[in-house]
Scaffold this active site. Structure first.
Site, short mmCIF file in Angstrom:
data_model
loop_
_atom_site.label_atom_id
_atom_site.label_comp_id
_atom_site.label_asym_id
_atom_site.label_seq_id
_atom_site.Cartn_x
_atom_site.Cartn_y
_atom_site.Cartn_z
N SER A 3 44.63 41.79 -10.88
CA SER A 3 43.45 42.44 -11.44
C SER A 3 42.60 41.50 -12.29
O SER A 3 41.39 41.72 -12.45
CB SER A 3 43.86 43.66 -12.28
OG SER A 3 44.79 43.28 -13.28
N ASN A 50 51.93 40.56 -13.70
CA ASN A 50 52.51 41.88 -13.48
C ASN A 50 54.02 41.82 -13.35
O ASN A 50 54.72 42.78 -13.70
CB ASN A 50 51.88 42.53 -12.24
CG ASN A 50 50.45 42.99 -12.50
OD1 ASN A 50 50.14 43.52 -13.56
ND2 ASN A 50 49.58 42.74 -11.55
N ASP A 67 42.33 48.77 -22.76
CA ASP A 67 43.75 48.64 -22.42
C ASP A 67 44.39 47.42 -23.06
O ASP A 67 45.61 47.26 -23.05
CB ASP A 67 43.97 48.63 -20.91
CG ASP A 67 43.28 47.47 -20.20
OD1 ASP A 67 42.91 46.48 -20.85
OD2 ASP A 67 43.10 47.56 -18.97
N HIS A 93 42.86 43.56 -19.88
CA HIS A 93 41.84 43.03 -18.97
C HIS A 93 40.58 42.61 -19.73
O HIS A 93 40.04 43.39 -20.54
CB HIS A 93 41.47 44.07 -17.92
CG HIS A 93 42.63 44.47 -17.06
ND1 HIS A 93 43.40 45.59 -17.31
CD2 HIS A 93 43.17 43.87 -15.97
CE1 HIS A 93 44.35 45.68 -16.40
NE2 HIS A 93 44.23 44.64 -15.57
N GLY A 96 47.25 45.19 -9.78
CA GLY A 96 48.66 45.56 -9.71
C GLY A 96 49.53 44.63 -8.90
O GLY A 96 50.74 44.85 -8.79
#
Length: 228
Positions: free
Chosen positions: A56, A121, A204, A207, A93
């Site tokens: 991402s 991830n 979040d 990012h 992801g």
């Protein structure tokens, strides 16, 4: 047969006209052929590919793709008038295992530069470190076996200590170890100056915002610039 004198001028005119017409027609055909040959399009040099292959962070989660750092690289290249095409192979992801499984599709076209940005991830999910390293090595091997001349850049990653400090420290060591073992260029930490800063990340906390991607671009660009 005797030709009347009154007809001679006409015959001379007709004969001269035919000769001139014949010569003129050949000249016209020659010029047309030359024009066609001259105006034939010269095939343009094919743009060389810069492939960003990641998760991402590469995809530009939460922002427009052109504002993510791969899009900013393309914009800079375009401003310099260079013939390179950036392909954003980011998938939100994505893990190193997932990247390895989908890599073949992206290798249908030879990348001039391959930027590998995966593993974050894996770390956030607590995947076994040896598995992450094995997958990164396998991705590099697959690219190199198919395209030995491709320049490979590995983007280093760090993770918060959610899985314990020991895991976090060992995770960080994967990237320089892989870069050294495979002799590829290493970006020490992709999110240098961005990670942990609330003003440069989406709510979040993971990012980057558009401003954050501008900083990431500044980190990545020197490694691209020296290879183009």
């Amino acid at each position: 047969m005797k030709i009347q004198k009154s007809v001679l001028p006409f015959l001379l005119f007709l004969s001269t006209s035919l000769v001139l017409f014949s010569c003129g027609g050949n000249t016209s055909e020659t010029q047309t052929a030359e024009q066609v040959e001259t105006s034939a399009e010269i095939p343009e040099e094919k743009d060389q590919v810069i492939l960003f292959f990641g998760n991402s962070l590469t995809a530009g989660y939460g922002i427009d793709p052109e504002d993510a750092f791969p899009g900013l690289v393309q914009a800079r290249i375009d401003s310099l008038g260079k013939n390179y095409k950036v392909i954003n192979g980011g998938l939100s992801g994505e893990t190193t295992a997932g990247g390895l499984s989908r890599l073949d599709w992206f290798l249908e076209e030879e990348p001039y530069i391959f930027v590998l940005e995966l593993g974050g991830n894996d770390g956030l999910r607590g995947i076994q470190l040896s598995e992450t390293k094995k997958n990164l090595l396998a991705i590099i091997d697959k690219v190199r076996s198919k395209y030995p001349d491709t320049k490979i850049i590995l983007a280093g990653m760090q993770i918060p200590p959610n899985m314990g400090q020991e895991y976090t420290d060992e995770f960080m060591k994967i990237y320089p170890a892989v870069a050294q073992e495979k002799n590829v260029t290493l970006i020490p930490f992709l999110l240098e100056g961005v990670a942990g800063n609330p003003e440069l990340n989406l709510p979040d906390g993971i990012h980057p915002t558009e401003e954050g991607h501008q900083i990431v671009f500044g980190t990545v660009w020197p490694f691209i610039e020296e290879n183009i």
